[in-house]
Design an enzyme around this catalytic site. Sequence first.
Site, PDB file in Angstrom:
ATOM      1  N   LYS A  22      -7.209 -19.377  28.325  1.00 23.82           N
ATOM      2  CA  LYS A  22      -7.629 -19.793  29.793  1.00 23.82           C
ATOM      3  C   LYS A  22      -8.870 -19.013  29.958  1.00 23.82           C
ATOM      4  O   LYS A  22      -9.808 -19.867  30.706  1.00 23.82           O
ATOM      5  CB  LYS A  22      -6.403 -19.430  30.574  1.00 23.82           C
ATOM      6  CG  LYS A  22      -6.918 -19.261  32.063  1.00 23.82           C
ATOM      7  CD  LYS A  22      -6.010 -18.742  33.201  1.00 23.82           C
ATOM      8  CE  LYS A  22      -5.950 -17.425  33.159  1.00 23.82           C
ATOM      9  NZ  LYS A  22      -6.912 -16.767  34.193  1.00 23.82           N
ATOM     10  N   ASN A  23      -8.982 -17.913  29.787  1.00 23.19           N
ATOM     11  CA  ASN A  23     -10.291 -17.332  30.208  1.00 23.19           C
ATOM     12  C   ASN A  23     -11.441 -17.495  29.375  1.00 23.19           C
ATOM     13  O   ASN A  23     -12.658 -17.142  29.611  1.00 23.19           O
ATOM     14  CB  ASN A  23     -10.228 -15.657  30.287  1.00 23.19           C
ATOM     15  CG  ASN A  23      -8.962 -15.329  31.422  1.00 23.19           C
ATOM     16  OD1 ASN A  23      -8.880 -16.157  32.245  1.00 23.19           O
ATOM     17  ND2 ASN A  23      -8.482 -14.228  31.598  1.00 23.19           N
ATOM     18  N   CYS A 126      -8.031 -10.865  46.866  1.00 23.28           N
ATOM     19  CA  CYS A 126      -7.444 -11.382  45.700  1.00 23.28           C
ATOM     20  C   CYS A 126      -6.303 -10.280  45.470  1.00 23.28           C
ATOM     21  O   CYS A 126      -6.240  -9.299  45.977  1.00 23.28           O
ATOM     22  CB  CYS A 126      -8.246 -11.125  44.743  1.00 23.28           C
ATOM     23  SG  CYS A 126      -7.595 -11.060  42.801  1.00 23.28           S
ATOM     24  N   ARG A 131     -12.214  -6.668  44.068  1.00 20.95           N
ATOM     25  CA  ARG A 131     -12.781  -7.494  42.910  1.00 20.95           C
ATOM     26  C   ARG A 131     -13.997  -8.104  43.962  1.00 20.95           C
ATOM     27  O   ARG A 131     -14.190  -9.335  44.056  1.00 20.95           O
ATOM     28  CB  ARG A 131     -12.191  -8.693  42.665  1.00 20.95           C
ATOM     29  CG  ARG A 131     -10.749  -8.001  41.805  1.00 20.95           C
ATOM     30  CD  ARG A 131     -10.073  -9.129  41.250  1.00 20.95           C
ATOM     31  NE  ARG A 131     -10.406  -9.861  40.082  1.00 20.95           N
ATOM     32  CZ  ARG A 131      -9.962 -10.920  39.305  1.00 20.95           C
ATOM     33  NH1 ARG A 131      -8.898 -11.684  39.865  1.00 20.95           N
ATOM     34  NH2 ARG A 131     -10.509 -11.463  38.443  1.00 20.95           N
ATOM     35  N   ASP A 316      -4.876  -7.339  31.320  1.00 19.30           N
ATOM     36  CA  ASP A 316      -3.782  -8.686  31.437  1.00 19.30           C
ATOM     37  C   ASP A 316      -2.824  -8.575  30.570  1.00 19.30           C
ATOM     38  O   ASP A 316      -1.914  -9.313  30.789  1.00 19.30           O
ATOM     39  CB  ASP A 316      -5.055  -9.822  30.842  1.00 19.30           C
ATOM     40  CG  ASP A 316      -5.845 -10.000  32.070  1.00 19.30           C
ATOM     41  OD1 ASP A 316      -6.106  -9.549  33.061  1.00 19.30           O
ATOM     42  OD2 ASP A 316      -6.816 -11.023  31.518  1.00 19.30           O
ATOM     43  N   ARG A 408      -0.452 -21.331  36.370  1.00 13.66           N
ATOM     44  CA  ARG A 408      -2.000 -21.223  36.238  1.00 13.66           C
ATOM     45  C   ARG A 408      -2.431 -20.747  34.943  1.00 13.66           C
ATOM     46  O   ARG A 408      -3.500 -21.232  34.694  1.00 13.66           O
ATOM     47  CB  ARG A 408      -2.349 -20.213  37.351  1.00 13.66           C
ATOM     48  CG  ARG A 408      -2.202 -20.481  38.769  1.00 13.66           C
ATOM     49  CD  ARG A 408      -2.741 -19.481  39.410  1.00 13.66           C
ATOM     50  NE  ARG A 408      -4.103 -19.390  39.370  1.00 13.66           N
ATOM     51  CZ  ARG A 408      -4.978 -18.325  39.829  1.00 13.66           C
ATOM     52  NH1 ARG A 408      -4.464 -17.709  40.980  1.00 13.66           N
ATOM     53  NH2 ARG A 408      -6.207 -18.289  39.619  1.00 13.66           N
TER      54      ARG A 408
HETATM   55  C1  EPZ Z   1     -11.825 -11.317  34.009  1.00 19.08           C
HETATM   56  O1  EPZ Z   1     -12.122 -11.153  35.458  1.00 19.08           O
HETATM   57  C2  EPZ Z   1     -10.570 -12.267  33.747  1.00 19.08           C
HETATM   58  N1  EPZ Z   1     -10.688 -13.260  34.410  1.00 19.08           N
HETATM   59  C3  EPZ Z   1      -9.626 -11.280  34.413  1.00 19.08           C
HETATM   60  O2  EPZ Z   1      -8.187 -12.172  33.924  1.00 19.08           O
HETATM   61  C4  EPZ Z   1      -9.526 -10.042  33.674  1.00 19.08           C
HETATM   62  O3  EPZ Z   1      -8.306  -9.291  34.168  1.00 19.08           O
HETATM   63  C5  EPZ Z   1     -10.735  -9.377  33.779  1.00 19.08           C
HETATM   64  O4  EPZ Z   1     -11.759 -10.180  33.451  1.00 19.08           O
HETATM   65  C6  EPZ Z   1     -10.580  -7.786  33.034  1.00 19.08           C
HETATM   66  O5  EPZ Z   1     -10.636  -8.051  31.895  1.00 19.08           O
HETATM   67  C7  EPZ Z   1     -11.405 -14.283  33.792  1.00 19.08           C
HETATM   68  O6  EPZ Z   1     -11.755 -14.317  32.743  1.00 19.08           O
HETATM   69  C8  EPZ Z   1     -11.102 -15.690  34.368  1.00 19.08           C
HETATM   70  P1  EPZ Z   1     -14.386  -8.035  35.694  1.00 19.08           P
HETATM   71  P2  EPZ Z   1     -13.532 -10.778  36.135  1.00 19.08           P
HETATM   72  O7  EPZ Z   1     -15.903  -8.548  36.460  1.00 19.08           O
HETATM   73  O8  EPZ Z   1     -14.430 -11.163  35.529  1.00 19.08           O
HETATM   74  C9  EPZ Z   1     -15.152  -4.765  38.825  1.00 19.08           C
HETATM   75  C10 EPZ Z   1      -6.165 -13.170  34.342  1.00 19.08           C
HETATM   76  O9  EPZ Z   1      -5.111 -12.736  34.763  1.00 19.08           O
HETATM   77  N2  EPZ Z   1     -16.598  -5.719  39.451  1.00 19.08           N
HETATM   78  O10 EPZ Z   1     -14.519  -7.892  34.182  1.00 19.08           O
HETATM   79  O11 EPZ Z   1     -13.439 -11.181  37.640  1.00 19.08           O
HETATM   80  C11 EPZ Z   1     -14.098  -5.348  39.190  1.00 19.08           C
HETATM   81  O12 EPZ Z   1     -13.349  -5.209  40.526  1.00 19.08           O
HETATM   82  C12 EPZ Z   1      -7.318 -12.438  34.924  1.00 19.08           C
HETATM   83  O13 EPZ Z   1      -6.258 -13.984  33.538  1.00 19.08           O
HETATM   84  C13 EPZ Z   1     -17.390  -5.257  40.448  1.00 19.08           C
HETATM   85  O14 EPZ Z   1     -17.213  -3.902  40.726  1.00 19.08           O
HETATM   86  O15 EPZ Z   1     -13.072  -9.185  36.016  1.00 19.08           O
HETATM   87  C14 EPZ Z   1     -13.042  -4.705  38.164  1.00 19.08           C
HETATM   88  O16 EPZ Z   1     -12.743  -3.638  38.692  1.00 19.08           O
HETATM   89  C15 EPZ Z   1      -7.209 -11.746  36.298  1.00 19.08           C
HETATM   90  N3  EPZ Z   1     -18.232  -6.027  40.817  1.00 19.08           N
HETATM   91  C16 EPZ Z   1     -14.127  -4.346  37.020  1.00 19.08           C
HETATM   92  O17 EPZ Z   1     -15.408  -4.670  37.683  1.00 19.08           O
HETATM   93  C17 EPZ Z   1     -18.626  -7.060  40.303  1.00 19.08           C
HETATM   94  O18 EPZ Z   1     -19.560  -7.779  40.768  1.00 19.08           O
HETATM   95  C18 EPZ Z   1     -13.844  -5.479  35.913  1.00 19.08           C
HETATM   96  O19 EPZ Z   1     -14.024  -6.853  36.534  1.00 19.08           O
HETATM   97  C19 EPZ Z   1     -17.667  -7.634  39.142  1.00 19.08           C
HETATM   98  C20 EPZ Z   1     -16.881  -6.729  38.830  1.00 19.08           C
END
Ligand code: EPZ
Length: 429
Positions: A22-23, A126, A131, A316, A408
């Site tokens: 998915k991701n 969320c 996030r 995840d 999903r």
């Molecule tokens: C991706 O989300 C995945 N989603 C998530 O999978 C996964 O949990 C996550 O990466 C971490 O591996 C998809 O790929 C569609 P991040 P993403 O940006 O990209 C912080 C699932 O269940 N952050 O790596 O949104 C954030 O809050 C989902 O399939 C900021 O502070 O995650 C988090 O603490 C859920 N500012 C950390 O970074 C930003 O601008 C990592 O988030 C962006 C992120």
Amino acid sequence: MDRIRIVGGQRLNGTIPISGAKNATLPLMIAGLLTEDTLVLENVPRLADVSQLQRILGNHGVDIMIAGKRPGENGNNGRTIHISAKNIVDTTAPYELVSKMRASFWVVAPLVARMGEAKVSLPGGCAIGTRPVDLLIMALEKLGAEIEIDGGYVIARARKGLRGGEIVFPKVTVGGTHTALMAASLARGTTVIENAAREPEIGDVADCLNKMGARISGAGSSRIVVEGVAKLNGARHAVLPDRIETGTYAMAVAMAGGEVLLQNARPELLQAALDVLAKTGVAVTPTNEGIRVARNGAGLAPVDVATAPFPGFPTDLQAQLMALMTRAQGTSHIRETIFENRFMHVQELARLGAHIRLDGDTATVEGVEKLKGAPVMATDLRASVSLVIAALAAEGETMINRVYHLDRGFERLEEKLGACGAAIERISG
Ligand code: EPZ
């Protein structure tokens, strides 16, 4: 609303085919916006998130054609989709659509890179924490986009196109890295991305972008270099197998006992999780066809685990591991370091008889002799599937409500588990 009913106590034996990730699928579909040619994606999973993104891309004028099943093809192969963003008719992604799926915010990058402007709703709250998207915005600014936030929308402009730059992420972000890669591919000059996410899905998207004519090197490491090109073309790309689905079913087998081949799974995509499973006493064997997971008779040893960006233990899979550890012979500690509020499953697991104490970012799980079925519900995808895992070992019936969360991200979950002997059924309505 559909529900899933599970009667625990059956061992799992057989084969579970692993679907496309998915991701990876979501950013790959979004990458289709970067070219006026057709991008063909193979091994695309049948998921609600994919259909939702289809609607979002449709709103921008993207045509998506889903090839039907060919004679002789079984339902286990993913689908092939043709994405054609020849004419982008609208560069706005409205709140009603973006708020349903966070990853759709990522359209901002290809839209501003190709069209010079994008207006995309902030994704909003969320279930797994605040996030923010500040780092995605920072990345676009480093490439010369002007950003304004107005009425809940991010408006990004680069009338004369983006230009290469240096992006240093203060923290590892998957979405930030996808954004930077897509934007930099069409920027003038060279972009260097430091502290890039190393998740396998980043590598998969970079491979696809390179097939489309991008010049990306270093994807999969913390330092990625992108030489911008003026135009990208169409390509054909097969989505890599879903490492989170793989880990989830591996934990299901560990929980229920039995022996299952996770077909098409690739161990290198989730080595940290497989190492943890091996520590619990589960037999994990890579084979030519995938990964074989077995637990026959022996108890589960407790583990101490902290989630971390790839190659660490994935957030995840945190909920699923916690479900498994509810039956371990001893006390486990599970620390969540990526998201601040990803523990919604704790209270629901408690309804099944689990003993879990939360202290800040750490859950202390005391293994119990037995779990007992109960009605439960969950507020996100991975939390829901952790309840499925717990239910497989719980005495009696567990009814899981709000199944749309599962739909999903897990393709035909009840079929895949049912084929291996689980007593599981979907109740429609
Ligand atoms: C991706 O989300 C995945 N989603 C998530 O999978 C996964 O949990 C996550 O990466 C971490 O591996 C998809 O790929 C569609 P991040 P993403 O940006 O990209 C912080 C699932 O269940 N952050 O790596 O949104 C954030 O809050 C989902 O399939 C900021 O502070 O995650 C988090 O603490 C859920 N500012 C950390 O970074 C930003 O601008 C990592 O988030 C962006 C992120």
